[in-house]
Enzyme design. Structure first.
Site, PDB file in Angstrom:
ATOM      1  N   CYS A   2      45.951  -2.213 -26.660  1.00 45.47           N
ATOM      2  CA  CYS A   2      46.379  -0.862 -26.299  1.00 45.47           C
ATOM      3  C   CYS A   2      45.247  -0.112 -25.594  1.00 45.47           C
ATOM      4  O   CYS A   2      44.081  -0.222 -25.963  1.00 45.47           O
ATOM      5  CB  CYS A   2      46.817  -0.011 -27.490  1.00 45.47           C
ATOM      6  SG  CYS A   2      48.207  -0.676 -28.381  1.00 45.47           S
ATOM      7  N   ARG A  27      44.680  -3.906 -21.140  1.00 45.54           N
ATOM      8  CA  ARG A  27      44.582  -3.891 -22.598  1.00 45.54           C
ATOM      9  C   ARG A  27      45.942  -4.032 -23.286  1.00 45.54           C
ATOM     10  O   ARG A  27      46.009  -4.269 -24.486  1.00 45.54           O
ATOM     11  CB  ARG A  27      43.928  -2.579 -23.059  1.00 45.54           C
ATOM     12  CG  ARG A  27      42.522  -2.408 -22.566  1.00 45.54           C
ATOM     13  CD  ARG A  27      41.939  -1.139 -23.120  1.00 45.54           C
ATOM     14  NE  ARG A  27      41.847  -1.210 -24.562  1.00 45.54           N
ATOM     15  CZ  ARG A  27      40.809  -1.684 -25.225  1.00 45.54           C
ATOM     16  NH1 ARG A  27      39.766  -2.124 -24.560  1.00 45.54           N
ATOM     17  NH2 ARG A  27      40.797  -1.722 -26.528  1.00 45.54           N
ATOM     18  N   TRP A  74      50.215  -2.477 -26.498  1.00 47.58           N
ATOM     19  CA  TRP A  74      50.359  -3.885 -26.873  1.00 47.58           C
ATOM     20  C   TRP A  74      50.892  -3.848 -28.305  1.00 47.58           C
ATOM     21  O   TRP A  74      50.176  -3.489 -29.228  1.00 47.58           O
ATOM     22  CB  TRP A  74      49.003  -4.594 -26.812  1.00 47.58           C
ATOM     23  CG  TRP A  74      49.072  -6.068 -27.046  1.00 47.58           C
ATOM     24  CD1 TRP A  74      49.305  -7.037 -26.115  1.00 47.58           C
ATOM     25  CD2 TRP A  74      48.877  -6.755 -28.289  1.00 47.58           C
ATOM     26  NE1 TRP A  74      49.277  -8.279 -26.709  1.00 47.58           N
ATOM     27  CE2 TRP A  74      49.024  -8.136 -28.034  1.00 47.58           C
ATOM     28  CE3 TRP A  74      48.609  -6.340 -29.601  1.00 47.58           C
ATOM     29  CZ2 TRP A  74      48.901  -9.110 -29.031  1.00 47.58           C
ATOM     30  CZ3 TRP A  74      48.484  -7.302 -30.594  1.00 47.58           C
ATOM     31  CH2 TRP A  74      48.628  -8.665 -30.297  1.00 47.58           C
ATOM     32  N   ASN A 100      45.195   3.421 -30.839  1.00 49.36           N
ATOM     33  CA  ASN A 100      44.939   1.990 -30.698  1.00 49.36           C
ATOM     34  C   ASN A 100      44.381   1.515 -32.027  1.00 49.36           C
ATOM     35  O   ASN A 100      43.407   2.066 -32.526  1.00 49.36           O
ATOM     36  CB  ASN A 100      43.915   1.744 -29.574  1.00 49.36           C
ATOM     37  CG  ASN A 100      43.445   0.304 -29.539  1.00 49.36           C
ATOM     38  OD1 ASN A 100      44.188  -0.595 -29.922  1.00 49.36           O
ATOM     39  ND2 ASN A 100      42.223   0.073 -29.087  1.00 49.36           N
ATOM     40  N   GLY A 101      45.016   0.497 -32.632  1.00 52.80           N
ATOM     41  CA  GLY A 101      44.559  -0.008 -33.920  1.00 52.80           C
ATOM     42  C   GLY A 101      45.744  -0.192 -34.844  1.00 52.80           C
ATOM     43  O   GLY A 101      46.888  -0.258 -34.388  1.00 52.80           O
ATOM     44  N   GLU A 476      39.129 -25.307 -21.677  1.00 48.95           N
ATOM     45  CA  GLU A 476      39.252 -24.037 -20.953  1.00 48.95           C
ATOM     46  C   GLU A 476      40.342 -24.141 -19.865  1.00 48.95           C
ATOM     47  O   GLU A 476      41.129 -23.208 -19.676  1.00 48.95           O
ATOM     48  CB  GLU A 476      37.884 -23.650 -20.366  1.00 48.95           C
ATOM     49  CG  GLU A 476      37.850 -22.372 -19.567  1.00 48.95           C
ATOM     50  CD  GLU A 476      38.338 -21.128 -20.314  1.00 48.95           C
ATOM     51  OE1 GLU A 476      38.558 -21.178 -21.526  1.00 48.95           O
ATOM     52  OE2 GLU A 476      38.545 -20.102 -19.646  1.00 48.95           O
ATOM     53  N   LYS A 480      43.734 -21.790 -19.749  1.00 51.81           N
ATOM     54  CA  LYS A 480      44.104 -20.987 -18.572  1.00 51.81           C
ATOM     55  C   LYS A 480      45.550 -21.282 -18.169  1.00 51.81           C
ATOM     56  O   LYS A 480      46.309 -20.378 -17.853  1.00 51.81           O
ATOM     57  CB  LYS A 480      43.178 -21.275 -17.376  1.00 51.81           C
ATOM     58  CG  LYS A 480      41.783 -20.779 -17.508  1.00 51.81           C
ATOM     59  CD  LYS A 480      41.610 -19.282 -17.316  1.00 51.81           C
ATOM     60  CE  LYS A 480      41.612 -18.505 -18.599  1.00 51.81           C
ATOM     61  NZ  LYS A 480      40.462 -18.443 -19.431  1.00 51.81           N
ATOM     62  N   GLU A 483      48.033 -19.641 -20.654  1.00 44.91           N
ATOM     63  CA  GLU A 483      48.172 -18.185 -20.652  1.00 44.91           C
ATOM     64  C   GLU A 483      48.668 -17.626 -19.325  1.00 44.91           C
ATOM     65  O   GLU A 483      49.323 -16.592 -19.305  1.00 44.91           O
ATOM     66  CB  GLU A 483      46.893 -17.478 -21.136  1.00 44.91           C
ATOM     67  CG  GLU A 483      45.675 -17.620 -20.284  1.00 44.91           C
ATOM     68  CD  GLU A 483      44.471 -16.865 -20.850  1.00 44.91           C
ATOM     69  OE1 GLU A 483      44.635 -15.896 -21.588  1.00 44.91           O
ATOM     70  OE2 GLU A 483      43.334 -17.268 -20.523  1.00 44.91           O
ATOM     71  N   HIS A 499      44.149 -42.302 -30.905  1.00 50.73           N
ATOM     72  CA  HIS A 499      44.425 -41.978 -32.307  1.00 50.73           C
ATOM     73  C   HIS A 499      45.699 -41.144 -32.449  1.00 50.73           C
ATOM     74  O   HIS A 499      45.936 -40.572 -33.516  1.00 50.73           O
ATOM     75  CB  HIS A 499      43.231 -41.254 -32.923  1.00 50.73           C
ATOM     76  CG  HIS A 499      41.975 -42.078 -32.900  1.00 50.73           C
ATOM     77  ND1 HIS A 499      41.820 -43.200 -33.681  1.00 50.73           N
ATOM     78  CD2 HIS A 499      40.857 -41.970 -32.153  1.00 50.73           C
ATOM     79  CE1 HIS A 499      40.626 -43.739 -33.435  1.00 50.73           C
ATOM     80  NE2 HIS A 499      40.027 -43.009 -32.502  1.00 50.73           N
ATOM     81  N   LYS A 598      43.736  -8.000 -23.005  1.00 45.47           N
ATOM     82  CA  LYS A 598      42.350  -8.352 -22.703  1.00 45.47           C
ATOM     83  C   LYS A 598      41.465  -8.310 -23.935  1.00 45.47           C
ATOM     84  O   LYS A 598      40.684  -9.199 -24.190  1.00 45.47           O
ATOM     85  CB  LYS A 598      41.817  -7.373 -21.658  1.00 45.47           C
ATOM     86  CG  LYS A 598      40.418  -7.679 -21.170  1.00 45.47           C
ATOM     87  CD  LYS A 598      40.448  -8.864 -20.257  1.00 45.47           C
ATOM     88  CE  LYS A 598      39.080  -9.339 -19.848  1.00 45.47           C
ATOM     89  NZ  LYS A 598      39.137 -10.705 -19.338  1.00 45.47           N
TER      90      LYS A 598
HETATM   91  C1  AGP Z   1      40.809 -15.852 -22.280  1.00 47.51           C
HETATM   92  O1  AGP Z   1      41.372 -16.063 -21.047  1.00 47.51           O
HETATM   93  C2  AGP Z   1      41.598 -15.077 -23.216  1.00 47.51           C
HETATM   94  N1  AGP Z   1      42.210 -13.954 -22.665  1.00 47.51           N
HETATM   95  C3  AGP Z   1      41.055 -14.949 -24.617  1.00 47.51           C
HETATM   96  O2  AGP Z   1      41.105 -16.215 -25.158  1.00 47.51           O
HETATM   97  C4  AGP Z   1      39.625 -14.387 -24.812  1.00 47.51           C
HETATM   98  O3  AGP Z   1      38.685 -15.270 -24.299  1.00 47.51           O
HETATM   99  C5  AGP Z   1      39.405 -14.156 -26.318  1.00 47.51           C
HETATM  100  O4  AGP Z   1      40.309 -13.214 -26.770  1.00 47.51           O
HETATM  101  C6  AGP Z   1      37.995 -13.735 -26.632  1.00 47.51           C
HETATM  102  O5  AGP Z   1      37.661 -12.514 -26.048  1.00 47.51           O
HETATM  103  P1  AGP Z   1      36.197 -11.947 -26.104  1.00 47.51           P
HETATM  104  O6  AGP Z   1      35.320 -12.861 -25.317  1.00 47.51           O
HETATM  105  O7  AGP Z   1      36.294 -10.589 -25.496  1.00 47.51           O
HETATM  106  O8  AGP Z   1      35.784 -11.909 -27.539  1.00 47.51           O
END
Ligand code: AGP
Length: 603
Positions: A2, A27, A74, A100-101, A476, A480, A483, A499, A598
């Site tokens: 948020c 956010r 969010w 937010n929270g 990684e 990507k 998401e 395995h 984010k």
């Molecule tokens: C990465 O593309 C993601 N959006 C997510 O996994 C992110 O890396 C994770 O939430 C950690 O965020 P931070 O580095 O701000 O702690």
């Protein structure tokens, strides 16, 4: 998650709130709203959907008044919908709140308010807040006193922006465990969840800390302890980021721009002060046990760090996903925890840090955001300098984290005499050269990746395999793709295929293999053969001097040769681009992947 914003000044609040919300949309973006006060009346507009869609329908910038709050959501409590969108207003329509929270005791507070004649029109935890403020105002408290009393009843985490028609010359901000900054303008003030929201208006910010609130007028932001009301002298920070840095510069999406900014992010990060690096090295060398805690992409960077520390510096570090730290880790006075978090606000990582500290551990952090929450929890604060990252997918911050960790490993290796001074200088020079190599990777591979994206956009599953330092690279890459393109993708250590996961390989299934130079390369070729023999279509990323690999794969993404340890920096760009272009081909917005945000400020 948020984004919250607030404005008080001489200008119309609504267009400024809208602009600030657009800058915070990363956010959270399932609903949006604004509230302003004009001539003793509260005006509210809010709706479900992304900012631009809601704005097209409701004209969010048309609310009257010079004071107001805004919110980009969010969802946690209550589905994304108009009635659950913020701002939330009390029963009398006089107090508006953005939050937010999470208010953990909202059920109990709802009951208390119901017993006192209040009713609720949303499913949110937030709606108790304006009603509690209203309740305490009816008890004879002024706006500020009522906010302090209301907040005293809240359990959980909150960044709040509050306005009331009873005192329209004030905007109140409150913070506990959710980020909140004040932007100090000339004759006008802002509040926001994050610095980029206020960059076009001011570079002077105050970062509110837990337990603090601010009573804000157009000319003054008075910071106080929320519980006692005692004033606190806070020095504003001058931020180095510019508004330009948080804009798209002709790129269609932030994600693409930020992928291309990786060379610069690495260059800037490698300018780390020798003193900071020396302090971190000493802290790690003094440790009996080292944990690196992180989530998501930062976790993958941490794994690269672990590999480099072990291979080069003979230093053993255990990498733990932050949310698992408290479940499984042993902590004592000899423990050092390095928390890696680009935002510095990830709740799981902050929790791991707190658990570590409670157990007596020393804590260092590596973050991209100056003044973020993790910096206040850490004995030693280290920074990456990737600039603001707006796309929800972490890209350039990954590169910056990896560059920092590699430099750290090189320095530790030299200090521990695992490598000679000549070797150290050679490695550092190669690391400093990687930004140019990455530019060459873009030149060479971007068109090819666009073509691949067209070919594989309808794949149901894509598997990724890697060995050694190739494993975090493919982890990684797979994250990507999940998401951004919403394709089921899994990364598997190549040696682990036999395995179990090998059973999933069938004719035509795409397998992306990171073939990095070094001791594991030969065994990796064997694993490539294993999946090919079972019908997989293999797309390999490999060094351009690897002649043999061409005979083993269906498609080759060829990367300029570097030292094995530098491959996470050079191999990752094609995988980020692949996720980006597949996402775009499939018609998704890569900057705002569904269900994600984010900054993940809930556990
Ligand atoms: C990465 O593309 C993601 N959006 C997510 O996994 C992110 O890396 C994770 O939430 C950690 O965020 P931070 O580095 O701000 O702690």
């Amino acid at each position: 998650m948020c984004g919250i914003v607030g404005y008080i000044g001489k200008r119309d609040a609504a267009p400024l709130l809208l602009d600030a919300l657009r800058r915070l949309e990363y956010r959270g973006y399932d609903s949006v709203g604004e509230a302003t006060i004009h001539k003793g009346k509260l005006y509210v507009k809010k709706g479900r959907g992304k900012i631009e869609d809601v704005h097209r329908e409701l004209k969010l910038d048309s609310l009257p008044g010079n004071v107001g709050v805004g919110h980009s959501r969010w969802a946690t409590h209550g589905e994304p919908s108009k009635r659950n969108a913020h701002p939330h207003v009390d029963n009398s329509g006089k107090v508006a709140v953005v939050h937010n929270g999470i208010i953990e005791n909202y059920e109990e507070l709802r009951q208390f308010l119901r017993d006192n004649g209040y009713s609720f029109s949303s499913d949110t935890d937030t709606e108790v807040v304006p009603n509690l403020v209203s309740y305490f105002m009816k008890q004879g408290n002024g706006f500020e006193g009522a906010v302090r009393k209301a907040v005293g009843r809240l359990k959980g985490s909150y960044a709040l922006g509050i306005v009331s028609v009873s005192e329209p010359d004030k905007l109140i901000a409150v913070r506990k465990e959710s980020p909140l900054i004040l932007g100090l303008g000339s004759g006008e003030m802002f509040i926001a969840s994050d610095i980029p929201a206020v960059l076009p208006y001011t570079k002077r910010v105050i970062i509110l800390e837990d337990g603090e609130m601010a009573v804000i007028t157009p000319i003054r932001a008075l910071v106080k302890y929320t519980d006692s009301g005692k004033a606190i002298e806070k020095k504003p920070l001058r931020v180095a980021w510019t508004a330009e840095m948080a804009e798209k510069h002709g790129y269609p999406h932030f994600m693409l721009k930020e992928i291309h900014e990786q060379p610069e992010a690495i260059r800037e990060t490698l300018r780390v002060s020798a003193d900071e690096l020396a302090q971190l090295c000493k802290m790690l060398l003094d440790a009996k046990r080292i944990y690196i805690v992180a989530c998501g992409t930062s976790h993958h960077a941490a794994l690269v760090g672990k590999y480099a520390l072990a291979k080069l510096a003979d230093v053993s570090a255990e990498v733990v996903i932050s949310s698992e730290f408290q479940e499984s880790c042993m902590v004592d006075g000899g423990t050092v925890v390095l928390a890696i978090t680009q935002s510095g606000e990830t709740a799981d990582t902050l929790k791991a840090v707190r658990v570590a500290k409670a157990g007596g551990a020393r804590v260092a952090c590596l973050t991209n955001v100056v003044g973020s929450s993790v910096t206040r929890e850490s004995e030693l604060v280290c920074h990456t300098y990737a600039g603001p990252e707006i796309g929800v997918a972490a890209t350039k911050t990954f590169a910056a984290q990896v560059a920092y960790l590699l430099l750290l490993a090189f320095n530790l290796a030299k200090m521990r005499k695992c490598i000679s001074k000549v070797k150290f200088d050679e490695l550092v020079a190669q690391l400093q050269e990687t930004p140019n190599t990455i530019d060459a990777v873009f030149e060479r591979t971007e068109k090819q990746i666009e073509e691949l994206a067209k070919r594989y956009k309808d794949a149901k599953n894509i598997y990724f395999i890697g060995r050694g330092i190739g494993y975090p690279i493919v982890m990684e890459g797979a994250l990507k793709l999940k998401e951004i393109a919403y394709i089921h993708s899994e990364a598997c250590p190549a040696g682990e295929l036999k395995h179990g996961p090998l059973a999933l390989i069938e004719h035509g299934i795409p397998v992306i293999a990171a073939v990095v130079p070094g001791s594991a390369r030969g065994r990796m070729l064997g694993n490539v053969e294993e999946v090919k023999a079972r019908g997989a279509t293999v797309i390999a990323i490999a060094a351009d001097n690897d002649e043999e690999i061409k005979r083993h794969v269906n498609e080759l993404i060829s990367i300029p040769v570097t030292h094995e340890l530098l491959t996470p920096l050079t191999y990752i760009s094609p995988l980020q681009l692949l996720a980006y272009y597949i996402g775009v081909e499939r018609g998704f917005d890569p900057d705002k992947p569904r269900h994600l945000a984010k900054s993940v400020t809930v556990e």
